[in-house]
Design a protein around this motif. Structure first.
Motif, mmCIF file in Angstrom:
data_model
loop_
_atom_site.group_PDB
_atom_site.id
_atom_site.type_symbol
_atom_site.label_atom_id
_atom_site.label_comp_id
_atom_site.label_asym_id
_atom_site.label_seq_id
_atom_site.Cartn_x
_atom_site.Cartn_y
_atom_site.Cartn_z
ATOM 1 N N LYS A 67 -20.567 -21.149 36.988
ATOM 2 C CA LYS A 67 -21.948 -21.119 37.483
ATOM 3 C C LYS A 67 -22.191 -19.955 38.443
ATOM 4 N N VAL B 213 -23.829 -17.052 36.743
ATOM 5 C CA VAL B 213 -25.227 -17.352 36.433
ATOM 6 C C VAL B 213 -26.081 -17.193 37.687
ATOM 7 N N GLY C 20 -26.553 -13.615 38.596
ATOM 8 C CA GLY C 20 -27.565 -12.993 37.747
ATOM 9 C C GLY C 20 -28.966 -13.219 38.269
ATOM 10 N N ARG C 21 -29.239 -14.438 38.743
ATOM 11 C CA ARG C 21 -30.575 -14.727 39.294
ATOM 12 C C ARG C 21 -30.791 -13.987 40.611
ATOM 13 N N SER D 125 -31.721 -10.524 39.856
ATOM 14 C CA SER D 125 -33.114 -10.477 39.435
ATOM 15 C C SER D 125 -34.055 -10.474 40.634
ATOM 16 N N TRP E 34 -23.574 -11.045 33.864
ATOM 17 C CA TRP E 34 -24.301 -11.952 34.757
ATOM 18 C C TRP E 34 -25.392 -12.666 33.962
ATOM 19 N N PRO E 35 -25.055 -13.738 33.262
ATOM 20 C CA PRO E 35 -26.078 -14.457 32.497
ATOM 21 C C PRO E 35 -27.260 -14.790 33.393
ATOM 22 N N SER E 36 -28.439 -14.672 32.857
ATOM 23 C CA SER E 36 -29.698 -14.929 33.558
ATOM 24 C C SER E 36 -30.149 -13.733 34.376
ATOM 25 N N CYS E 37 -29.491 -12.580 34.224
ATOM 26 C CA CYS E 37 -29.915 -11.377 34.930
ATOM 27 C C CYS E 37 -31.089 -10.752 34.196
ATOM 28 N N THR E 38 -32.283 -11.066 34.636
ATOM 29 C CA THR E 38 -33.509 -10.541 34.048
ATOM 30 C C THR E 38 -34.445 -10.118 35.165
#
Length: 227
Positions: A100, A103, A106-107, A110, A221-225
């Motif tokens: 986690k 994840v 990544g946020r 962002s 980094w999943p969720s890096c948007t």
């Protein structure tokens, strides 16, 4: 202080701050032993548009003093400070929590990119042991129209062990157990920033097989948007 109160105090750091001035004043307050030259820690400040925000990457192993330095920089600039452990421990009671952490990071990245585009500087207190991680973040900062500065904090093994033990004994709610063997393994994996990184040199190409740093970052980094 309860965990919820501790979390609330960290959440306040997400409030927008005024645009940051240059890093010159901040780097004049090193807070480190004089035996480590300033240029070896962070390199000279890279010239940039004084109106642009800056992404500051604190780089170092556990016990190097990253969070202490990040707090100093955030207060001096001022800047938004994002420290993963201040989220992971209150939310999950663990630093990794089965993947986690990446994840969450990544946020936070962002959030950092959104803040940079709004003219707010950001101190990213991640550790960033790998050169690819740092290169990706330097590229992302550039794509957001911001500057980027790598601040490296070296630490001797004996000093690191003493600091980690002291933190575990005095503030266990702010850290997690780390064995001597783990610290030695992490030291072997750590990639010390080179002169190009410290001096704001050219960003290298992503690893073979990746079309760009954006794609590499989203995978790492999943969720890096940006949303």
């Amino acid at each position: 202080m309860s965990q919820s109160q501790h979390f609330d105090s960290q959440y306040e750091e997400l409030l927008p701050r005024p645009p940051a001035p240059s890093l010159g004043a901040a780097h004049g307050q090193s807070g480190r032993p004089p035996s480590v030259p300033a240029e070896a820690r962070s390199g000279p400040v890279v010239a940039q548009d004084p109106r642009a925000a800056t992404l500051i990457l604190t780089v170092g192993l556990p016990g190097a003093g990253k969070t202490t330095r990040a707090k100093e920089l955030a207060a001096t600039l001022p800047a938004l400070r994002l420290t993963p452990d201040h989220w992971m421990i209150p939310l999950f009671g663990d630093s990794l929590a089965g993947g986690k952490r990446f994840v969450l990071e990544g946020r936070l990245i962002s959030v950092a990119l959104q803040a940079l585009r709004l003219g707010t500087s950001v101190v990213l207190d991640f550790g960033l042991w790998g050169r690819d991680e740092r290169s990706a973040l330097r590229w992302l900062a550039q794509s957001a129209g911001a500057g980027c500065q790598v601040v490296y904090l070296p630490v001797d093994r004996d000093v690191q062990l003493a600091r980690v033990a002291h933190r575990q004994a005095t503030a266990p709610h702010q850290t997690f157990p780390m064995s001597e063997a783990e610290l030695d393994q992490w030291r072997e994996k750590f990639q010390v920033p080179d002169a190009a990184e410290l001096n704001g040199g050219a960003i290298p190409n992503p690893p073979t097989g990746w079309p760009g740093w954006q794609e590499w970052a989203v995978d790492h980094w999943p969720s890096c948007t940006d949303s």
